[in-house]
Write an enzyme that holds these catalytic residues in place. Structure first.
Site, PDB file in Angstrom:
ATOM      1  N   TRP A 104       1.083  -1.277  -0.056  1.00  0.00           N
ATOM      2  CA  TRP A 104       0.005   0.067  -0.096  1.00  0.00           C
ATOM      3  C   TRP A 104       0.808   1.297   0.068  1.00  0.00           C
ATOM      4  O   TRP A 104       0.487   2.320  -0.576  1.00  0.00           O
ATOM      5  CB  TRP A 104      -0.985   0.071   1.102  1.00  0.00           C
ATOM      6  N   ASP A 173      -1.557   6.487   6.346  1.00  0.00           N
ATOM      7  CA  ASP A 173      -2.650   5.538   5.902  1.00  0.00           C
ATOM      8  C   ASP A 173      -2.781   4.539   6.976  1.00  0.00           C
ATOM      9  O   ASP A 173      -2.159   3.641   7.203  1.00  0.00           O
ATOM     10  CB  ASP A 173      -2.327   5.062   4.827  1.00  0.00           C
ATOM     11  N   LYS A 197     -12.094  -1.911   7.511  1.00  0.00           N
ATOM     12  CA  LYS A 197     -11.570  -2.924   8.053  1.00  0.00           C
ATOM     13  C   LYS A 197     -11.938  -2.660   9.812  1.00  0.00           C
ATOM     14  O   LYS A 197     -12.578  -3.776  10.444  1.00  0.00           O
ATOM     15  CB  LYS A 197     -10.250  -2.781   8.214  1.00  0.00           C
TER      16      LYS A 197
HETATM   17  C1  PLP Z   1      -3.330  -0.075   4.471  1.00  0.00           C
HETATM   18  C2  PLP Z   1      -4.173  -0.131   3.341  1.00  0.00           C
HETATM   19  N1  PLP Z   1      -4.244   0.833   2.336  1.00  0.00           N
HETATM   20  C3  PLP Z   1      -5.132   1.117   1.281  1.00  0.00           C
HETATM   21  C4  PLP Z   1      -5.868   0.062   1.005  1.00  0.00           C
HETATM   22  C5  PLP Z   1      -6.661   0.197  -0.251  1.00  0.00           C
HETATM   23  O1  PLP Z   1      -7.855   0.596   0.291  1.00  0.00           O
HETATM   24  P1  PLP Z   1      -9.235   0.737  -0.781  1.00  0.00           P
HETATM   25  O2  PLP Z   1      -9.494  -0.584  -1.169  1.00  0.00           O
HETATM   26  O3  PLP Z   1     -10.192   1.470   0.332  1.00  0.00           O
HETATM   27  O4  PLP Z   1      -8.669   1.733  -1.823  1.00  0.00           O
HETATM   28  C6  PLP Z   1      -5.996  -1.137   1.667  1.00  0.00           C
HETATM   29  C7  PLP Z   1      -6.593  -2.212   1.498  1.00  0.00           C
HETATM   30  O5  PLP Z   1      -6.673  -3.357   1.986  1.00  0.00           O
HETATM   31  C8  PLP Z   1      -5.092  -1.081   2.944  1.00  0.00           C
HETATM   32  O6  PLP Z   1      -4.991  -2.371   3.696  1.00  0.00           O
END
Ligand code: PLP
Length: 363
Positions: A104, A173, A197
């Site tokens: 991510w 994030d 989550k």
């Molecule tokens: C830490 C983290 N950031 C970003 C994301 C991506 O999130 P989204 O699907 O809401 O764009 C995830 C998805 O699992 C994640 O775990």
């Protein structure tokens, strides 16, 4: 287990508190005597605005935010934040620091680069397959911001404490550990978390942004890509994802009133994670944690067994025993137990029992 529900270790969308699901079910057809469902009422109705405002107020209270912070709801997932952050805060001639601790973070860096922004990766744990959290990071004085991923959902690592950036606004994030523990918000310029989550259903991202960063937002951005659109209109410039925000409101109420706040939430989460890591470490190598111990995540416990065949059988037999969602992310394989806020200690006990007997049968 109630109503044929399984113990849900999914990585996201993930388990929600049963009490929240029951409240949704109970009020679904007639929300607060409106004669309508929450998915049928106007986003400009007093009923919905009360829900939205309550979610904001609970976020402020739970995290003890000062009045310098605004809480907003944005669509497009955490993934849209990867682009909005550099669009809003990284002007030409300036650069931003990023710490790369996994998929991510890598995606956040890529999105900033798509926009031709000046990105400096000041630390990375890629040299050891993202199994740890880097220490002693050389942040750049004067950087526009420093971006980290507080919990790495796929690799199973988590920042224990947040790094000192020397005054550079920290941006995190927190998608996979938001509201799982208390922390000092003061160093943060912006925090974002996809709801699906720890705090609600999919469809909304909660963003907390500090007033000094809002001053940097350029005028010439499309309206839905500017943070100021959301802060100036209480997230109601256009139709927001009403149901997802309603879910977030109920989960935050559950954390505040039923659990008793973030200290208590954190103690529960710590105990759950220690139980699983304890089981892994006591297995004599049958289960092998993939994250280095100092960087282990309390939210996503990642582990391997002796081979892919055995892992497949572990996941299948666990599912037959009512333990779901234990497959590792497709990019890394192995197993992963996601222990978000709504995963109760009884689910963890059931998993430990299963892991112990599976190891005895197959060790
Ligand atoms: C830490 C983290 N950031 C970003 C994301 C991506 O999130 P989204 O699907 O809401 O764009 C995830 C998805 O699992 C994640 O775990």
């Amino acid at each position: 287990m109630k109503a044929n529900r399984i113990h849900n270790f999914n990585p996201g969308p993930a388990a929600l508190p049963l009490a929240v699901l029951e409240e949704i079910q109970e009020s679904f057809l007639n929300f607060r005597s409106s004669g309508m469902s929450i998915v049928e009422i106007s986003h400009r109705s007093k009923e919905f605005e009360a829900v939205l405002n309550d979610a904001v107020a609970r976020t402020q209270r739970l995290l003890k935010l000062s009045d310098r912070y605004r809480v907003i709801f944005v669509q497009g997932g955490a993934t849209l934040q990867f682009a909005m952050i550099p669009m809003n805060f990284l002007a030409d001639g300036r650069s931003a620091d990023y710490v790369n601790t996994g998929t991510w973070s890598t995606n956040a860096i890529k999105e900033a680069r798509v926009l031709n922004k000046a990105v400096r990766v000041v630390a990375s744990s890629e040299d050891r397959q993202f199994t740890y959290i880097p220490a002693k990071i050389p942040f750049t004085p004067g950087a526009a911001y420093a971006h980290i991923t507080s919990n790495n959902t796929i690799r199973g690592t988590q920042w224990r404490s947040f790094p000192d950036t020397g005054g550079v606004p920290l941006i995190a994030d927190m998608s996979s550990d938001f509201m799982s523990r208390p922390f000092d918000p003061a160093p943060f310029g912006l925090i974002y978390a996809g709801a699906q989550k720890n705090i609600g259903p999919a469809g909304v991202t909660l963003v907390i942004v500090r007033d000094d960063l809002l001053k940097l937002v350029p005028e010439n951005l499309p309206v839905m890509l500017k943070y100021t659109t959301y802060t100036s209109k209480n997230s109601l410039h256009n139709t927001p994802p009403c149901f997802a925000i309603y879910g977030v409101h109920l989960v935050l109420k559950w954390i505040e009133e039923t659990v008793g706040g973030l200290e208590k939430m954190a103690a529960l989460n710590r105990a759950k994670a220690e139980r699983i890591y304890g089981c892994i470490d006591a297995s004599g190598g049958f289960y092998r944690g993939t994250a280095e111990p100092a960087g282990r995540s309390q939210m996503n416990v990642t582990f391997r067994l002796a081979g892919e065949e055995l892992e497949k059988r572990f996941i299948e037999e666990a599912a037959q025993s009512g333990l779901g969602g234990l497959k590792g992310h497709r990019s890394v394989g192995g197993c992963r137990a996601s222990l978000y806020n709504a995963v109760g200690p009884e689910a963890v006990e059931a998993l430990v029992e299963f892991m112990t007997t599976f190891a005895k049968r197959n060790g």
